[in-house]
Design a protein around this motif. Sequence first.
Motif, PDB file in Angstrom:
ATOM      1  N   GLY A   1      22.307   5.248   2.018  1.00 11.60           N
ATOM      2  CA  GLY A   1      21.793   4.088   2.324  1.00 11.60           C
ATOM      3  C   GLY A   1      19.984   4.356   2.029  1.00 11.60           C
ATOM      4  N   GLN A   2      19.760   5.263   1.169  1.00 12.37           N
ATOM      5  CA  GLN A   2      18.354   5.277   0.762  1.00 12.37           C
ATOM      6  C   GLN A   2      17.724   4.470  -0.155  1.00 12.37           C
ATOM      7  OE1 GLN A   2      17.179   9.488  -0.155  1.00 12.37           O
ATOM      8  NE2 GLN A   2      18.835  10.386   1.315  1.00 12.37           N
ATOM      9  N   SER A   3      16.523   3.900   0.269  1.00 15.04           N
ATOM     10  CA  SER A   3      16.167   2.916  -0.780  1.00 15.04           C
ATOM     11  C   SER A   3      14.803   3.372  -1.407  1.00 15.04           C
ATOM     12  CB  SER A   3      16.108   1.457   0.016  1.00 15.04           C
ATOM     13  OG  SER A   3      15.721   0.228  -0.793  1.00 15.04           O
ATOM     14  N   HIS A   4      13.684   2.337  -1.365  1.00 19.77           N
ATOM     15  CA  HIS A   4      12.461   2.567  -1.953  1.00 19.77           C
ATOM     16  C   HIS A   4      11.713   3.753  -1.343  1.00 19.77           C
ATOM     17  CE1 HIS A   4      13.366  -0.209  -5.253  1.00 19.77           C
ATOM     18  NE2 HIS A   4      13.604  -1.256  -4.538  1.00 19.77           N
ATOM     19  N   ASP A   5      11.874   3.860  -0.121  1.00 20.30           N
ATOM     20  CA  ASP A   5      11.213   4.702   0.576  1.00 20.30           C
ATOM     21  C   ASP A   5       9.665   4.230   0.792  1.00 20.30           C
ATOM     22  OD1 ASP A   5      11.139   6.826   2.312  1.00 20.30           O
ATOM     23  OD2 ASP A   5      10.300   8.256   0.865  1.00 20.30           O
ATOM     24  N   ARG A   6       9.692   2.783   0.702  1.00 20.57           N
ATOM     25  CA  ARG A   6       8.264   2.271   0.893  1.00 20.57           C
ATOM     26  C   ARG A   6       8.336   1.285   2.183  1.00 20.57           C
ATOM     27  NH1 ARG A   6       8.656  -1.085  -4.027  1.00 20.57           N
ATOM     28  NH2 ARG A   6       8.368   0.826  -5.413  1.00 20.57           N
ATOM     29  N   PHE A   7       7.407   1.370   2.838  1.00 19.57           N
ATOM     30  CA  PHE A   7       7.632   0.449   4.080  1.00 19.57           C
ATOM     31  C   PHE A   7       6.502  -0.465   4.371  1.00 19.57           C
ATOM     32  CE2 PHE A   7       9.197   4.841   4.609  1.00 19.57           C
ATOM     33  CZ  PHE A   7      10.535   4.360   4.674  1.00 19.57           C
ATOM     34  N   ILE A   8       6.517  -1.657   5.259  1.00 21.78           N
ATOM     35  CA  ILE A   8       5.291  -2.351   5.369  1.00 21.78           C
ATOM     36  C   ILE A   8       5.407  -2.878   6.819  1.00 21.78           C
ATOM     37  CG2 ILE A   8       6.359  -4.744   4.766  1.00 21.78           C
ATOM     38  CD1 ILE A   8       3.712  -5.153   3.189  1.00 21.78           C
ATOM     39  N   VAL A   9       4.134  -2.928   7.388  1.00 20.48           N
ATOM     40  CA  VAL A   9       3.775  -3.374   8.858  1.00 20.48           C
ATOM     41  C   VAL A   9       2.942  -4.254   8.558  1.00 20.48           C
ATOM     42  CG1 VAL A   9       3.411  -2.853  11.127  1.00 20.48           C
ATOM     43  CG2 VAL A   9       4.775  -1.216   9.959  1.00 20.48           C
ATOM     44  N   LEU A  10       3.116  -5.717   9.001  1.00 20.34           N
ATOM     45  CA  LEU A  10       1.874  -6.462   8.726  1.00 20.34           C
ATOM     46  C   LEU A  10       1.461  -6.978   9.986  1.00 20.34           C
ATOM     47  CD1 LEU A  10       3.445  -8.657   5.808  1.00 20.34           C
ATOM     48  CD2 LEU A  10       1.525  -7.447   5.628  1.00 20.34           C
ATOM     49  N   GLY A  11       2.082  -6.781  11.278  1.00 24.35           N
ATOM     50  CA  GLY A  11       1.711  -7.364  12.463  1.00 24.35           C
ATOM     51  C   GLY A  11       0.981  -6.146  12.990  1.00 24.35           C
TER      52      GLY A  11
ATOM     53  N   ALA B   1       6.844   6.542   0.880  1.00 26.19           N
ATOM     54  CA  ALA B   1       6.982   7.758   1.639  1.00 26.19           C
ATOM     55  C   ALA B   1       6.220   7.792   2.948  1.00 26.19           C
ATOM     56  CB  ALA B   1       7.145   9.111   0.943  1.00 26.19           C
ATOM     57  N   THR B   2       5.449   8.902   3.246  1.00 26.99           N
ATOM     58  CA  THR B   2       4.718   8.868   4.363  1.00 26.99           C
ATOM     59  C   THR B   2       3.150   8.499   4.162  1.00 26.99           C
ATOM     60  OG1 THR B   2       4.733  11.230   4.191  1.00 26.99           O
ATOM     61  CG2 THR B   2       6.236  10.255   5.715  1.00 26.99           C
ATOM     62  N   LYS B   3       2.844   8.276   2.933  1.00 30.59           N
ATOM     63  CA  LYS B   3       1.517   8.223   2.833  1.00 30.59           C
ATOM     64  C   LYS B   3       1.047   6.645   2.994  1.00 30.59           C
ATOM     65  CE  LYS B   3      -1.916   8.194  -1.272  1.00 30.59           C
ATOM     66  NZ  LYS B   3      -2.303   6.937  -1.061  1.00 30.59           N
ATOM     67  N   VAL B   4       0.188   6.466   3.990  1.00 30.71           N
ATOM     68  CA  VAL B   4      -0.092   5.010   4.678  1.00 30.71           C
ATOM     69  C   VAL B   4      -1.317   4.831   4.026  1.00 30.71           C
ATOM     70  CG1 VAL B   4      -0.427   3.785   6.702  1.00 30.71           C
ATOM     71  CG2 VAL B   4       1.109   5.795   6.441  1.00 30.71           C
ATOM     72  N   SER B   5      -1.154   3.182   3.760  1.00 26.24           N
ATOM     73  CA  SER B   5      -2.612   2.511   3.267  1.00 26.24           C
ATOM     74  C   SER B   5      -2.648   0.962   3.896  1.00 26.24           C
ATOM     75  CB  SER B   5      -2.611   2.516   1.510  1.00 26.24           C
ATOM     76  OG  SER B   5      -1.408   2.003   1.430  1.00 26.24           O
TER      77      SER B   5
ATOM     78  N   ILE C   1       7.098   4.973  10.660  1.00 24.50           N
ATOM     79  CA  ILE C   1       6.712   5.700   9.573  1.00 24.50           C
ATOM     80  C   ILE C   1       4.988   5.243   9.517  1.00 24.50           C
ATOM     81  CG2 ILE C   1       6.521   6.079   6.696  1.00 24.50           C
ATOM     82  CD1 ILE C   1       8.820   7.294   8.379  1.00 24.50           C
ATOM     83  N   VAL C   2       4.709   4.070   9.303  1.00 17.81           N
ATOM     84  CA  VAL C   2       3.217   3.379   9.167  1.00 17.81           C
ATOM     85  C   VAL C   2       2.458   3.986  10.595  1.00 17.81           C
ATOM     86  CG1 VAL C   2       1.601   1.763   9.327  1.00 17.81           C
ATOM     87  CG2 VAL C   2       3.859   1.702   7.588  1.00 17.81           C
TER      88      VAL C   2
END
Lengths: 197, 430, 298
Positions: free
Chosen positions: B230-240, B252-256, B292-293
């Motif tokens: 179940g691995q995917s793009h390893d890309r995460f988003i948090v807008l709130g 991955a674990t690099k946050v911007s 992650i974020v």
Amino acid sequence: MKIAEKKALKRESIIQTALQLFSSKGFHKTTIPDIAKKLHMSVGNLYNYFSSKDILAKEIIKYTSNVLGEEIREVNMLEISAREKIRKIVALYFRMAERHPERIEYFLRVYLANREVFNDGCEGMTCVSGFVTEIMIFFDDGVSSGELRDQDFFSAFGLFMGYLGGMVFLKGEEMLTKDIGQYTDDISLNIYAALKA
Amino acid sequence: MIIRELIEKIEGEAELDFTFNEGKIEDVQINFGFYRGMEEILEGRDARDALVITPRVCGICNHAHLITAVKAIENGYENAGLKVALSPKAKAIREFTLSCELMQNHMTWFYMTILPQLEKLTGEISTQNYALKASYFSSTVTKAMSIFSGQWPHSSYAVPGGVTCDPSYVDVMQAENLIDECIRFFEEMLTGLSFEKYLSLNSLSSLGSVEGDLGKALWLIDKNEMAEAGQSHDRFIVLGDSVLAKPGKAQATKVSNVALRYVEESVQTGTTAKAVSYKQKLYEAGPLARAIVGKEPLVKSLHKRYKDSIFTRVFARVHEVATLLVQSKKLLNALQLDEPSCTLGKMLEAVDFEGEAAVEAARGSLIHKTSVKEGKIENYEIIVPTQWNLSHGNEKEEGVAVKAMVGSKTIQDATFIFRTFDICSVCTTQ
Amino acid sequence: MASQKKLKLLWLQSITCNGNTHSFLNYPDLATLLSYFEFVYHPVIETPYTIEEVAKGKLECDILILEGSFREEGFTRGRVEVSKIFTAYAKRAKHIISAGTCATFGGIFKAYDPEYISGFIFDGEERTARYETYASKLISLPGCPIHPKWLSYVLMMLLKEKPIPIDELHRPQELYGITVHTGCTRNEYFEWKIDSKGFGLKEGCLFYEQGCQGPYTRGSCNKILWNDTSSKTIVGTPCFGCTEPSFPKRALYSTKTNMGIPATMPLGVPRRAYLTVTGIAKSFKIKRFEERIITYDH
């Protein structure tokens, strides 16, 4: 006639007589013996009906308010426009001023001028709710039918009743050049223009 | 070969078309049915009606819709020049009630979706009534919330400028006791560890001491050799912005940093659900993204080993409950009840405005945008978290859940992976 | 606990948000209740049949629970039109419970397509053509969402074969014979016509300014508390009338007034009577009602 009915009639005649005396001579200058004398009854018997002059004064305001409220209620029950209702309310008010000037005089010169008498027991609208309720219903109907503009109750109430009261006051001061009834059309139109949507 | 499979009990249903090639899933098309027209229902209504209407998008994340809707109006007021300054009390109460909804969602999902499905998948069928465990936790935590919000589901207690409730310390005490009861459940049912001990876990290896139902779930995933699936793009988003993480995105674990204006919604063929992307890239939203974020140490340590696999994803969602329990206690303890509950008066003159807000709902970032003319809603847009995870993708890349399923050998494996995203059909078909 | 044969429940959904499902799941006495019943199908609880098996319309059920707004065509479950599934089981079931305002009257989703979306047996408060066929089996439980205890009460009464007194819209009188106003913690303020000075205050009644529909909404929200603890009006949120066929009305956070007079009167109260009482009650300044209930000193 049953005793209860007789007593009710007597009670009403006391109210009518006191109303006339209070309105013409003033509240403070009228005494219970004055009222009893005019009714050809004993002071003691009068006290059986009303235990004090203050209580009598309060009953009178309730009585006049209910009489006026009943008349406005009949107008409220009619299937006519708000504009026509205004005309009818103004007309009945002025008719009352002509036929029973003491009722309106009482309101203006006794009720409003002697607040210390009425503060205990006639707070706010408690004694005038008979007619205020009908004015509320008139406004509510007018706004919900879309004919009248929605606004604060007191801004509309003050305009309507303050205006009519002012005219009757001028009449009492004999300032008016015409019979008060002749002002009905213009005043109805003014009130309607001020309240319409 | 394409096999169409109906997936149910995902707050509604969806149809998945699996394309197989050489015994492995090569592509998945996700189809949602009936559109309910929530955005249209809002048009022409008073701006604040959104606080009553939008929670009805979803019976399970209704509170997140309420909080997003109220923040969108507040953002609109500010854009129109009206200062909106919430009291710390009102902010904390909102944060608390939303946290409660997240917790009920996660535990309901864990007990009613993950455990029964894992048991089916592995053939380790138990006689446990997981629904009753879910119900116990959920009714306890929603009771704590309702002390402030009046009810759950479908509260509308958040209003521009704050909240409608005016709690006393008796209320706060009752809420604290209920959160303590949730902690007791976490200890006795979920992990078999004291809460203190659980919170001290700091590495993948220390997870071995976890027992209870969570321990069982992790063991079943591992036993079925799905820990790396179940691995995917390893890309995460948090807008709130929340107690869990500040807004941000991560590769991955690099946050911007992130900004709402780069979020794009687009129509997809064959489904009523719209796709959503950030600068044309697809991101996973939800508890794993927040961990992650937000740099949550324990989840990061799992991620180091298993990337964005179902093992990490399932764990992150359950672990978030622990974080929220800790935060909830803090929020309640810090409440100063003499502060005002609502700082805006009843008459508001802002009649024309555009407002938007993003809030972290149970399943990830939820966005509302409202355009108001003469006090009435002219246009309302809702982007729900499931859209992030279930978008089909574009020419360049596959959708997040699609990529996670691709490569699976069986439909059973793939649908389990699908369910680890905690799918919400009703939200997606708002 | 339960010794007799368990009644079979079938919970079906059409156009819904799942709010009733989750409200039910939050019932603290769920374990006890479920010991008397078995679910043939439920939208989130694990049940023995798949939706596709259910959709064939052939399973046995005693009580059919419906959730969601209804449309004749264009909405499927398990690849079958819900109208077909609902009809099949409405015929088989001994009792039908419409759970929530959507299933009962059409509710919030009706607003999207009012001509084609309705409740299963009522459309707003009008009877649909299905009424005659199913009326004898129907119990209406409007509410957005339903309270789990309302459903639990109906299920237990059906189980014990006790009569449930209902009104003309088939709502149990025990639950809908009173208004949401009954039991509201703000009742003293209503009695003395003291409006709340804004949101976020314990003090004041929400009927005059904040849009509260409690005095004319049927429901027991302030008697049977939500989540066993509270209610909208207790926490200062107006009642939005969510149990009524008219839900959702518009401008939900403000009271429609005509020159300051609430446009909708408390249920069954003549306007003249209400206004008389109002005028009098408002004439008194009562110090206690003007003050904060709790003052925090520093």
